[in-house]
Design a protein around this motif. Structure first.
Motif, PDB file in Angstrom:
ATOM      1  N   ALA A  17      -7.652 -15.986  10.671  1.00  0.00           N
ATOM      2  CA  ALA A  17      -8.743 -16.694  10.000  1.00  0.00           C
ATOM      3  C   ALA A  17     -10.073 -16.462  10.698  1.00  0.00           C
ATOM      4  O   ALA A  17     -11.105 -16.216  10.050  1.00  0.00           O
ATOM      5  CB  ALA A  17      -8.427 -18.193   9.945  1.00  0.00           C
ATOM      6  N   ARG A  18     -10.084 -16.504  12.019  1.00  0.00           N
ATOM      7  CA  ARG A  18     -11.328 -16.269  12.753  1.00  0.00           C
ATOM      8  C   ARG A  18     -11.841 -14.852  12.539  1.00  0.00           C
ATOM      9  O   ARG A  18     -13.050 -14.617  12.453  1.00  0.00           O
ATOM     10  CB  ARG A  18     -11.112 -16.527  14.245  1.00  0.00           C
ATOM     11  CG  ARG A  18     -10.974 -17.995  14.605  1.00  0.00           C
ATOM     12  CD  ARG A  18     -10.870 -18.181  16.099  1.00  0.00           C
ATOM     13  NE  ARG A  18     -12.057 -17.684  16.791  1.00  0.00           N
ATOM     14  CZ  ARG A  18     -12.163 -17.592  18.105  1.00  0.00           C
ATOM     15  NH1 ARG A  18     -11.148 -17.948  18.875  1.00  0.00           N
ATOM     16  NH2 ARG A  18     -13.270 -17.142  18.661  1.00  0.00           N
ATOM     17  N   ALA A  19     -10.918 -13.889  12.451  1.00  0.00           N
ATOM     18  CA  ALA A  19     -11.335 -12.498  12.242  1.00  0.00           C
ATOM     19  C   ALA A  19     -11.977 -12.299  10.876  1.00  0.00           C
ATOM     20  O   ALA A  19     -12.782 -11.376  10.685  1.00  0.00           O
ATOM     21  CB  ALA A  19     -10.126 -11.575  12.387  1.00  0.00           C
ATOM     22  N   LEU A  20     -11.648 -13.167   9.906  1.00  0.00           N
ATOM     23  CA  LEU A  20     -12.194 -13.041   8.556  1.00  0.00           C
ATOM     24  C   LEU A  20     -13.587 -13.660   8.402  1.00  0.00           C
ATOM     25  O   LEU A  20     -14.280 -13.396   7.426  1.00  0.00           O
ATOM     26  CB  LEU A  20     -11.246 -13.706   7.548  1.00  0.00           C
ATOM     27  CG  LEU A  20      -9.870 -13.064   7.369  1.00  0.00           C
ATOM     28  CD1 LEU A  20      -9.003 -13.929   6.471  1.00  0.00           C
ATOM     29  CD2 LEU A  20     -10.000 -11.661   6.804  1.00  0.00           C
ATOM     30  N   ARG A  35      -5.677  -7.702  15.194  1.00  0.00           N
ATOM     31  CA  ARG A  35      -6.513  -6.558  15.607  1.00  0.00           C
ATOM     32  C   ARG A  35      -6.846  -5.658  14.418  1.00  0.00           C
ATOM     33  O   ARG A  35      -7.969  -5.160  14.306  1.00  0.00           O
ATOM     34  CB  ARG A  35      -5.768  -5.746  16.683  1.00  0.00           C
ATOM     35  CG  ARG A  35      -6.594  -4.586  17.241  1.00  0.00           C
ATOM     36  CD  ARG A  35      -7.777  -5.110  18.033  1.00  0.00           C
ATOM     37  NE  ARG A  35      -8.718  -4.052  18.383  1.00  0.00           N
ATOM     38  CZ  ARG A  35      -9.761  -3.713  17.659  1.00  0.00           C
ATOM     39  NH1 ARG A  35     -10.020  -4.352  16.515  1.00  0.00           N
ATOM     40  NH2 ARG A  35     -10.560  -2.754  18.044  1.00  0.00           N
ATOM     41  N   LYS A  36      -5.890  -5.468  13.524  1.00  0.00           N
ATOM     42  CA  LYS A  36      -6.141  -4.631  12.354  1.00  0.00           C
ATOM     43  C   LYS A  36      -7.172  -5.279  11.449  1.00  0.00           C
ATOM     44  O   LYS A  36      -8.066  -4.599  10.913  1.00  0.00           O
ATOM     45  CB  LYS A  36      -4.827  -4.416  11.591  1.00  0.00           C
ATOM     46  CG  LYS A  36      -4.973  -3.519  10.356  1.00  0.00           C
ATOM     47  CD  LYS A  36      -5.410  -2.115  10.743  1.00  0.00           C
ATOM     48  CE  LYS A  36      -5.417  -1.194   9.525  1.00  0.00           C
ATOM     49  NZ  LYS A  36      -5.899   0.168   9.881  1.00  0.00           N
ATOM     50  N   GLN A  63     -10.580  -4.770  12.870  1.00  0.00           N
ATOM     51  CA  GLN A  63     -11.063  -3.418  12.611  1.00  0.00           C
ATOM     52  C   GLN A  63     -11.512  -3.261  11.161  1.00  0.00           C
ATOM     53  O   GLN A  63     -12.567  -2.680  10.879  1.00  0.00           O
ATOM     54  CB  GLN A  63      -9.962  -2.401  12.923  1.00  0.00           C
ATOM     55  CG  GLN A  63     -10.393  -0.943  12.761  1.00  0.00           C
ATOM     56  CD  GLN A  63     -11.557  -0.583  13.659  1.00  0.00           C
ATOM     57  OE1 GLN A  63     -11.480  -0.761  14.870  1.00  0.00           O
ATOM     58  NE2 GLN A  63     -12.654  -0.099  13.072  1.00  0.00           N
ATOM     59  N   LEU A  64     -10.723  -3.799  10.223  1.00  0.00           N
ATOM     60  CA  LEU A  64     -11.099  -3.719   8.814  1.00  0.00           C
ATOM     61  C   LEU A  64     -12.386  -4.489   8.541  1.00  0.00           C
ATOM     62  O   LEU A  64     -13.211  -4.073   7.724  1.00  0.00           O
ATOM     63  CB  LEU A  64      -9.968  -4.258   7.942  1.00  0.00           C
ATOM     64  CG  LEU A  64      -8.686  -3.409   7.895  1.00  0.00           C
ATOM     65  CD1 LEU A  64      -7.581  -4.149   7.157  1.00  0.00           C
ATOM     66  CD2 LEU A  64      -8.974  -2.064   7.222  1.00  0.00           C
ATOM     67  N   ALA A  65     -12.556  -5.619   9.239  1.00  0.00           N
ATOM     68  CA  ALA A  65     -13.786  -6.397   9.076  1.00  0.00           C
ATOM     69  C   ALA A  65     -14.986  -5.607   9.584  1.00  0.00           C
ATOM     70  O   ALA A  65     -16.069  -5.631   8.985  1.00  0.00           O
ATOM     71  CB  ALA A  65     -13.676  -7.727   9.816  1.00  0.00           C
ATOM     72  N   GLN A  71     -18.431  -8.146  16.723  1.00  0.00           N
ATOM     73  CA  GLN A  71     -17.161  -8.876  16.761  1.00  0.00           C
ATOM     74  C   GLN A  71     -16.900  -9.438  18.152  1.00  0.00           C
ATOM     75  O   GLN A  71     -16.465 -10.588  18.308  1.00  0.00           O
ATOM     76  CB  GLN A  71     -16.013  -7.949  16.355  1.00  0.00           C
ATOM     77  CG  GLN A  71     -16.002  -7.549  14.902  1.00  0.00           C
ATOM     78  CD  GLN A  71     -15.460  -8.660  14.022  1.00  0.00           C
ATOM     79  OE1 GLN A  71     -14.662  -9.466  14.463  1.00  0.00           O
ATOM     80  NE2 GLN A  71     -15.896  -8.706  12.785  1.00  0.00           N
ATOM     81  N   GLU A  72     -17.167  -8.632  19.184  1.00  0.00           N
ATOM     82  CA  GLU A  72     -16.937  -9.068  20.559  1.00  0.00           C
ATOM     83  C   GLU A  72     -17.823 -10.263  20.911  1.00  0.00           C
ATOM     84  O   GLU A  72     -17.362 -11.252  21.497  1.00  0.00           O
ATOM     85  CB  GLU A  72     -17.217  -7.907  21.511  1.00  0.00           C
ATOM     86  CG  GLU A  72     -16.949  -8.235  22.971  1.00  0.00           C
ATOM     87  CD  GLU A  72     -17.213  -7.043  23.880  1.00  0.00           C
ATOM     88  OE1 GLU A  72     -17.334  -7.245  25.101  1.00  0.00           O
ATOM     89  OE2 GLU A  72     -17.305  -5.901  23.355  1.00  0.00           O
ATOM     90  N   LEU A  73     -19.109 -10.196  20.523  1.00  0.00           N
ATOM     91  CA  LEU A  73     -20.040 -11.286  20.815  1.00  0.00           C
ATOM     92  C   LEU A  73     -19.678 -12.542  20.039  1.00  0.00           C
ATOM     93  O   LEU A  73     -19.827 -13.663  20.534  1.00  0.00           O
ATOM     94  CB  LEU A  73     -21.468 -10.847  20.497  1.00  0.00           C
ATOM     95  CG  LEU A  73     -22.071  -9.832  21.479  1.00  0.00           C
ATOM     96  CD1 LEU A  73     -23.358  -9.235  20.904  1.00  0.00           C
ATOM     97  CD2 LEU A  73     -22.346 -10.488  22.821  1.00  0.00           C
TER      98      LEU A  73
END
Length: 327
Positions: free
Chosen positions: A207-210, A233-234, A237-239, A276-278
């Motif tokens: 959810a956080r990655a989205l 992780r995938k 990357q897609l995001a 993404q890292e920040l």
């Protein structure tokens, strides 16, 4: 807030002993009815050891209960345990006028009902609404995790209702402030995606990655997670790829009236990865823009003054640096 009793140590601080303390189970059969003494209004009895007991029918549910979903199989297992060993920890209740209201122990209450009990052991505490809300949060956080959306909703409700900061809430329920901030951000997700988190089809990490994506892309990616079993992780990357594609799809209209794509160097996969890292580090949306010459701009988003203070503290190299120290 500072002059109120902090409940950050949770139920252990309130009750004066660990929740995991092993003690003989309390059962209705342990009550010596000949020695029992009725409390004033006749709703409660005490056994020979002084333990209070309440009929299940007079206990009202906790209006501040964060948990909206209860696993019936887990309740059934707990009911079996109660039949065999009794209730190890009395339920916590409070008096509200002439009624008793549950504060902590709804799983035990439901399991006692399933076990066929007519009354349960209780502790009665004089608590405010705010203390009741805090204890309901603490008990659920310490015992069996709520799903992330239930946690986020409960945190946001508490912040709104009691007009406190994320830092104050984090201290009172004994969690990191970043935990509070990251959970509350999940409420920005598309409604369908949030329901997938509630149902356990998406993890909190997914959810956080989205979050950086548009709601349409969130739904699309969430469906792929459910159908293809994509890793966090995938998805990250897609995001990143989606963010690059969105930027490359932009067109700039020049003074001559002709629309052109911005330079590719303005939005590279490396820049998207740094974003993404920040975002992970800061717990909020971050945008990076870089020109072909290498200079650029970083935009850090915040929702309110409370989040601004959180970010300022995170970015300050020392406690003494205030707003005047920012260049």
């Amino acid at each position: 807030m500072n002059n109120q009793r902090r409940l950050g140590r949770g139920l252990e601080a309130l009750l004066g002993r660990s929740l995991d303390e092993h003690a003989p189970g309390l059962t209705p059969s342990t009550t010596d009815t000949n020695a029992a003494a009725e409390d004033g209004d006749g709703l409660m009895s005490r056994d020979a050891e002084g333990q209070r007991w309440l009929d299940l029918g007079v206990i009202e549910p906790n209006p501040f209960q964060p948990r909206q979903r209860f696993d019936e199989e887990q309740i059934a297992d707990l009911a079996d345990s109660i039949r065999a060993h009794g209730i190890l920890q009395p339920l916590l209740v409070r008096r509200v006028e002439d009624r008793f209201q549950l504060v902590a122990g709804e799983r035990r209450l439901r399991a006692a009902q399933a076990a066929g009990w007519e009354r349960v052991p209780v502790q009665v505490k004089d608590l405010t609404d705010q203390q009741t809300a805090e204890l309901a949060l603490v008990e659920n956080l310490q015992r069996t995790d709520l799903n992330p959306i239930e946690k986020a909703t409960s945190f946001q409700r508490y912040l709104t209702e009691y007009d406190c900061t994320q830092e104050e809430l984090a201290q009172r329920v004994n969690v990191n402030r970043s935990t509070v901030a990251n959970l509350i951000r999940l409420l920005e997700l598309d409604e369908n995606v949030k329901q997938m988190v509630v149902a356990g089809e998406l993890s909190q990490g997914h959810a956080r990655a989205l979050l950086p994506l548009s709601q349409d892309r969130q739904r699309e990616m969430a469906r792929r997670v459910a159908s293809e079993g994509l890793s966090v992780r995938k998805i990250e990357q897609l995001a990143q790829d989606a963010a690059v594609e969105a930027s490359e799809g932009l067109r700039i209209v020049g003074n001559d009236g002709v629309s052109r794509k911005p330079p590719r160097s303005e939005r590279s996969a490396q820049v998207a990865s740094l974003e993404q890292e920040l975002q992970k580090i800061l717990g909020t949306k971050v945008e990076l823009r870089q020109t072909a010459k290498g200079n650029g701009r970083m935009t850090i988003h915040f929702r309110d003054a409370d989040e601004f203070e959180r970010l300022r503290d995170l970015l300050s190299p020392s406690p003494g640096l205030g707003a005047t120290g920012a260049g």
